[in-house]
Write an enzyme that holds these catalytic residues in place. Structure first.
Site, PDB file in Angstrom:
ATOM      1  N   LEU A 171       1.181  -1.073  -0.164  1.00  0.00           N
ATOM      2  CA  LEU A 171      -0.025  -0.084   0.212  1.00  0.00           C
ATOM      3  C   LEU A 171       0.817   1.458  -0.029  1.00  0.00           C
ATOM      4  O   LEU A 171       2.001   1.484   0.774  1.00  0.00           O
ATOM      5  CB  LEU A 171      -1.168  -0.303   1.099  1.00  0.00           C
ATOM      6  CG  LEU A 171      -2.069  -0.673   1.680  1.00  0.00           C
ATOM      7  CD1 LEU A 171      -2.976  -0.895   3.006  1.00  0.00           C
ATOM      8  CD2 LEU A 171      -2.838  -0.214   0.029  1.00  0.00           C
ATOM      9  N   ASP A 172       0.383   2.305  -0.609  1.00  0.00           N
ATOM     10  CA  ASP A 172       1.079   3.289  -1.561  1.00  0.00           C
ATOM     11  C   ASP A 172       1.792   3.970   0.672  1.00  0.00           C
ATOM     12  O   ASP A 172       0.519   4.054   1.502  1.00  0.00           O
ATOM     13  CB  ASP A 172       0.908   4.307  -1.925  1.00  0.00           C
ATOM     14  CG  ASP A 172       0.965   4.660  -2.249  1.00  0.00           C
ATOM     15  OD1 ASP A 172       1.741   3.267  -3.646  1.00  0.00           O
ATOM     16  OD2 ASP A 172       0.315   5.058  -3.909  1.00  0.00           O
ATOM     17  N   LYS A 173       2.972   4.583   0.649  1.00  0.00           N
ATOM     18  CA  LYS A 173       2.927   4.916   1.830  1.00  0.00           C
ATOM     19  C   LYS A 173       1.768   6.680   1.837  1.00  0.00           C
ATOM     20  O   LYS A 173       1.273   6.536   3.708  1.00  0.00           O
ATOM     21  CB  LYS A 173       4.482   5.667   1.756  1.00  0.00           C
ATOM     22  CG  LYS A 173       4.944   6.435   3.415  1.00  0.00           C
ATOM     23  CD  LYS A 173       5.633   7.199   2.696  1.00  0.00           C
ATOM     24  CE  LYS A 173       6.787   8.001   4.567  1.00  0.00           C
ATOM     25  NZ  LYS A 173       7.358   8.722   3.998  1.00  0.00           N
ATOM     26  N   ARG A 208       0.276   1.934  -8.669  1.00  0.00           N
ATOM     27  CA  ARG A 208      -0.646   3.324  -7.521  1.00  0.00           C
ATOM     28  C   ARG A 208      -2.086   3.538  -9.150  1.00  0.00           C
ATOM     29  O   ARG A 208      -2.196   4.539  -9.264  1.00  0.00           O
ATOM     30  CB  ARG A 208       0.267   4.225  -8.491  1.00  0.00           C
ATOM     31  CG  ARG A 208       1.558   4.460  -7.032  1.00  0.00           C
ATOM     32  CD  ARG A 208       1.661   5.629  -7.389  1.00  0.00           C
ATOM     33  NE  ARG A 208       1.382   6.827  -7.043  1.00  0.00           N
ATOM     34  CZ  ARG A 208       1.205   7.228  -6.343  1.00  0.00           C
ATOM     35  NH1 ARG A 208       1.799   7.041  -5.009  1.00  0.00           N
ATOM     36  NH2 ARG A 208       0.299   9.000  -5.689  1.00  0.00           N
ATOM     37  N   GLU A 262      -1.537   0.849  -4.643  1.00  0.00           N
ATOM     38  CA  GLU A 262      -2.457   1.369  -4.390  1.00  0.00           C
ATOM     39  C   GLU A 262      -2.251   2.399  -4.243  1.00  0.00           C
ATOM     40  O   GLU A 262      -1.916   3.184  -3.511  1.00  0.00           O
ATOM     41  CB  GLU A 262      -3.898   0.935  -4.159  1.00  0.00           C
ATOM     42  CG  GLU A 262      -4.042  -0.615  -4.128  1.00  0.00           C
ATOM     43  CD  GLU A 262      -4.873  -1.002  -6.061  1.00  0.00           C
ATOM     44  OE1 GLU A 262      -4.568   0.088  -6.034  1.00  0.00           O
ATOM     45  OE2 GLU A 262      -4.504  -2.352  -5.852  1.00  0.00           O
TER      46      GLU A 262
END
Length: 253
Positions: free
Chosen positions: A104-106, A185, A253
């Protein structure tokens, strides 16, 4: 009598929790790994019962499988590299070696699995296996019916068109989306293509496991019933990418 199952040496070492596959490869290349008293060559396969040692130290037996559900907060990075500040491993502090299934994105939050079982990673992530991941997404302006329709039917990003998915409006600026893909993303790029900016993204479900009452930063082990369901869902899932989109980037994502 059937032949014993063979394992690549680097995977065998990794599965004991001693180190990662990458580090195991380095040990093998350095000539410090022996199998049944002989220096192991690169690419060697072993079976259960082989005497595998690293620098003369015997490996422990393979540990029990660990499956952990974590509510990743915003700001935590999904990496096992311990030198990176805010890495997911230090954030959880689990006493045994585990790694995240996907990313998962930061700036994103929500449900992510961690495990010591490398065999299930691609089974969960590969688009061709069609395992659902559900997200709650808030954007920077009111959602239109046209936006929902285009998000659901497919959007051109990263040199491909996203697979059809389920998109449902929840409020003026928030929608729910259910994906079986995991392009880099993906949701943010899809929204951006349609002129929207994602300001909040939370993953609320992976397959049959929901985020539920877990608060940001909390984790729990999956229970026996959840693991039994997972085994059933993954029973016919492929570990290879042959049937999947070549642009897939492991669920970020």
């Amino acid at each position: 009598m059937t032949d014993p199952t063979q394992y690549r040496l680097n995977k065998y070492i990794s599965d004991t929790g001693f180190c990662s596959r990458r580090q195991a490869d380095k040990y093998i290349e350095q000539g410090v790994v022996t199998v049944n008293g002989e220096v192991a060559p690169v690419g060697l396969k072993v079976v259960d019962g082989d005497d595998v040692k690293i620098a003369g130290k015997a490996l422990q037996q393979k540990p029990d499988r660990i499956y952990l559900a974590y509510h990743k907060p915003v700001g935590i990075t999904c990496t096992t590299e311990r030198h990176i500040k805010g890495n997911i491993i230090d954030a959880i502090g689990y006493p045994q070696r585990i790694f995240p299934i996907g990313r998962l994105d930061k700036p994103s939050e929500g449900l992510i699995f961690l495990t010591n079982d490398g065999d299930i990673v691609n089974k969960v992530l590969r688009a061709g296996n069609a395992h659902e991941k559900e997200y709650s997404v808030t954007v920077n302006k009111p959602i239109t019916a046209n936006f929902i329709s285009k998000m659901a039917s497919g959007v051109p990003i990263l040199g491909t068109t996203t697979q059809p998915c389920t998109v449902t409006q929840v409020s003026k600026n928030t929608f729910k989306i259910i994906l079986t893909q995991g392009l880099n993303r993906q949701i943010r790029r899809m929204a951006e293509y349609l002129g929207y900016e994602v300001i909040k993204l939370k993953r609320t479900r992976i397959m049959h496991i929901r985020l539920a009452e877990l608060r940001p930063g909390q984790w729990r082990l999956l229970d026996k019933f959840e693991l039994s369901q997972m085994d059933q869902l993954l029973q016919h899932s492929s570990k290879t990418a042959n049937d999947c989109n070549a642009n897939e980037h492991d669920d970020e994502e």
